[in-house]
Structures are given as structure tokens and as C-alpha cells.
Design a protein around this motif. Structure first.
Motif, short mmCIF file in Angstrom:
data_model
loop_
_atom_site.label_atom_id
_atom_site.label_comp_id
_atom_site.label_asym_id
_atom_site.label_seq_id
_atom_site.Cartn_x
_atom_site.Cartn_y
_atom_site.Cartn_z
N GLY A 14 -1.87 -9.25 -3.42
CA GLY A 14 -3.31 -8.68 -3.69
C GLY A 14 -3.15 -7.33 -4.41
O GLY A 14 -2.36 -6.51 -4.70
N SER A 15 -4.33 -7.20 -5.23
CA SER A 15 -4.34 -6.19 -6.45
C SER A 15 -4.58 -4.88 -5.51
O SER A 15 -4.04 -3.65 -6.25
CB SER A 15 -5.52 -6.43 -7.25
N ALA A 21 2.11 -0.74 -2.67
CA ALA A 21 3.34 -0.81 -2.45
C ALA A 21 4.46 -2.13 -2.80
O ALA A 21 5.11 -2.06 -3.58
CB ALA A 21 3.60 -0.58 -0.84
N SER A 22 3.48 -3.09 -2.68
CA SER A 22 4.32 -4.64 -2.99
C SER A 22 4.28 -4.64 -4.42
O SER A 22 5.17 -5.26 -5.15
CB SER A 22 3.69 -5.82 -2.25
N ILE A 23 3.32 -4.19 -5.19
CA ILE A 23 3.14 -4.28 -6.70
C ILE A 23 4.29 -3.73 -7.10
O ILE A 23 5.20 -3.77 -8.16
CB ILE A 23 1.75 -3.79 -6.98
N PRO A 73 -11.88 -14.23 2.24
CA PRO A 73 -12.77 -15.04 1.66
C PRO A 73 -13.51 -14.43 0.70
O PRO A 73 -14.11 -15.06 -0.29
CB PRO A 73 -13.63 -15.86 2.70
N THR A 74 -13.97 -13.19 0.89
CA THR A 74 -14.97 -12.50 -0.24
C THR A 74 -14.10 -11.58 -1.13
O THR A 74 -14.98 -11.03 -2.06
CB THR A 74 -15.88 -11.64 0.85
N SER A 75 -12.78 -11.33 -1.01
CA SER A 75 -12.40 -10.47 -2.02
C SER A 75 -11.94 -10.92 -3.49
O SER A 75 -12.10 -12.43 -3.39
CB SER A 75 -11.04 -9.92 -1.55
N GLY A 76 -11.94 -10.37 -4.40
CA GLY A 76 -11.27 -10.74 -5.53
C GLY A 76 -9.88 -11.42 -5.67
O GLY A 76 -9.36 -10.94 -4.65
N ALA A 77 -9.63 -11.89 -6.64
CA ALA A 77 -8.23 -12.51 -6.69
C ALA A 77 -7.48 -11.44 -6.93
O ALA A 77 -7.68 -10.46 -7.70
CB ALA A 77 -8.25 -13.62 -7.52
N GLY A 78 -6.22 -11.56 -6.59
CA GLY A 78 -5.33 -10.52 -6.83
C GLY A 78 -4.51 -10.89 -8.04
O GLY A 78 -4.79 -11.91 -8.85
#
Length: 207
Positions: free
Chosen positions: A134-135, A139-141, A175-180
Motif C-alpha cells: 500500500g502506498s 516502512a515496507s516500502i 475497498p475504498t482506498s486507492g491502489a498501492g
């Protein structure tokens, strides 16, 4: 690749799960702080047992298509996280990992992911590994950036509500968030070939 597999990192060890790990695993997948960033909601003890049993069963299938490991510190035996690569496509895999919230900030996720990615390229023979993140998961990015993964645009979108992290290259965390973002690493052999071929861009550096 003979079962059981054990992979050494600089700080951690990746090893096959055992049912004795259930309490440690539950402490991770039952923690909302951790599962906020995963593709599933927090789970109970029965679900933790089922997760381990499933991983053990799949680990002994031939051919093996999933490499799902518990993560421990090199000087300990308590599971502090897990790391997984599931095979997807031709010589390709999808990377996932999680570390207990009490152990965040100590580079264990980076070390575990690096050890598994290296194993996947050298021992499994993969040429391409992706991670859906997810964008808002900074930390994971940061982890995959340290490993030389390069961001790429989503290859698929969905107009209907989906489970978090359900798509291969897009990572809708609700469901409502933008794509990562999709993140990709290629083996060093492919990187060298890309550098030799004009007009072709390498997707990861030698991290």
C-alpha cells in the motif's frame, strides 16, 4: 531443495514452521498493529493453528509452490515474524513478510526479506519477484527499496470492492482506498542483460 529448509540472514534465521510456534504466530497475526498492513484481519488461535498446518502441508508438496517461513533472531528460538514467497507465473514469485510490532525498527524485516529473495534467485531459480504494498506503508516500502526493488505502475485495477491486497500488482488496502504500488526485483543476470540491451531498463539494482 530438501525439506526442511533453513535460511540464514545476518540477524535472523528463516525456518519451516512447527505447531510449537502457534503462540508466537498468534502474537503477530492477532495484533491489529501488524494486520493493518497485511491482506487479512487479525486472527484467533484456531486460525493461527490452521495457518501453520496449511503452511506445513504446502511445504511438503511436490513441486513446492510456496516458501513460507517463520523468522527468529539468530540467537533465539522465538518466532518474531514470517516471510513468504509464493510462486506465480514462469520463474516468478510474490514476496510477503511481517514482523511482530514489538520488534519493529530493528531491520529484521529487511534482513529476512533479503535472505529470502537471495535464496529465491539463487536456489529456486526465480527471475522476477514482486511485492504488493500500500502506498501509505512507508516502512515496507523502505524495506523493498533497500533490497533494490523498483516501483512500477499497477498492472490491474478493479472497480468492485476487494479484499485488501487481493490483486497481484495493485494493493487496495480497503475497498475504498486507492491502489498501492507494485514493486519488482529481477535477478542480477537479468539486470546485466538489461544493461547490455539498448532501450531496456533494469528493474532493480544489485542490493
Amino acid at each position: 531443495m530438501t525439506y526442511p529448509i533453513r535460511i540464514l540472514g545476518n540477524q535472523v534465521v528463516l525456518h519451516e514452521f512447527s505447531l510449537e510456534d502457534v503462540d508466537d504466530v498468534l502474537a503477530i497475526i492477532g495484533d491489529d498493529k501488524v494486520t493493518t498492513w497485511l491482506s487479512f484481519d487479525s486472527r484467533n488461535r484456531d486460525q493461527a493453528v490452521a495457518m501453520i498446518e496449511g503452511a506445513l502441508e504446502r511445504a511438503q508438496q511436490e513441486p513446492r509452490t510456496e516458501f513460507y517461513f517463520g523468522v527468529t533472531k539468530r540467537d533465539g528460538d522465538r518466532v518474531i515474524g514470517f516471510a513468504r514467497i509464493g510462486l506465480s507465473g514462469v520463474q516468478a514469485g510474490k514476496l510477503g513478510y511481517a514482523i511482530a510490532a514489538t520488534e519493529w525498527g530493528r531491520s529484521y524485516a529487511t534482513d529476512a526479506a533479503r535472505a529470502l529473495v537471495t535464496y529465491a534467485f539463487k536456489e529456486i531459480g526465480l527471475h522476477r519477484i514482486t511485492a504488493a504494498i500500500g502506498s501509505d506503508n512507508a516502512a515496507s516500502i523502505a524495506v523493498v527499496q533497500q533490497l533494490g526493488f523498483a516501483a512500477r505502475a499497477c498492472c490491474a485495477t478493479t472497480s468492485s470492492p476487494t479484499e485488501r491486497g487481493a490483486t497481484a500488482c495493485c494493493s487496495p488496502f480497503s475497498p475504498t482506498s486507492g491502489a498501492g504500488d507494485g514493486w519488482t526485483a529481477r535477478s542480477l543476470r537479468q539486470q546485466n542483460q538489461a544493461h547490455r540491451e539498448p532501450g531496456r531498463r533494469a528493474e532493480c539494482s544489485d542490493a
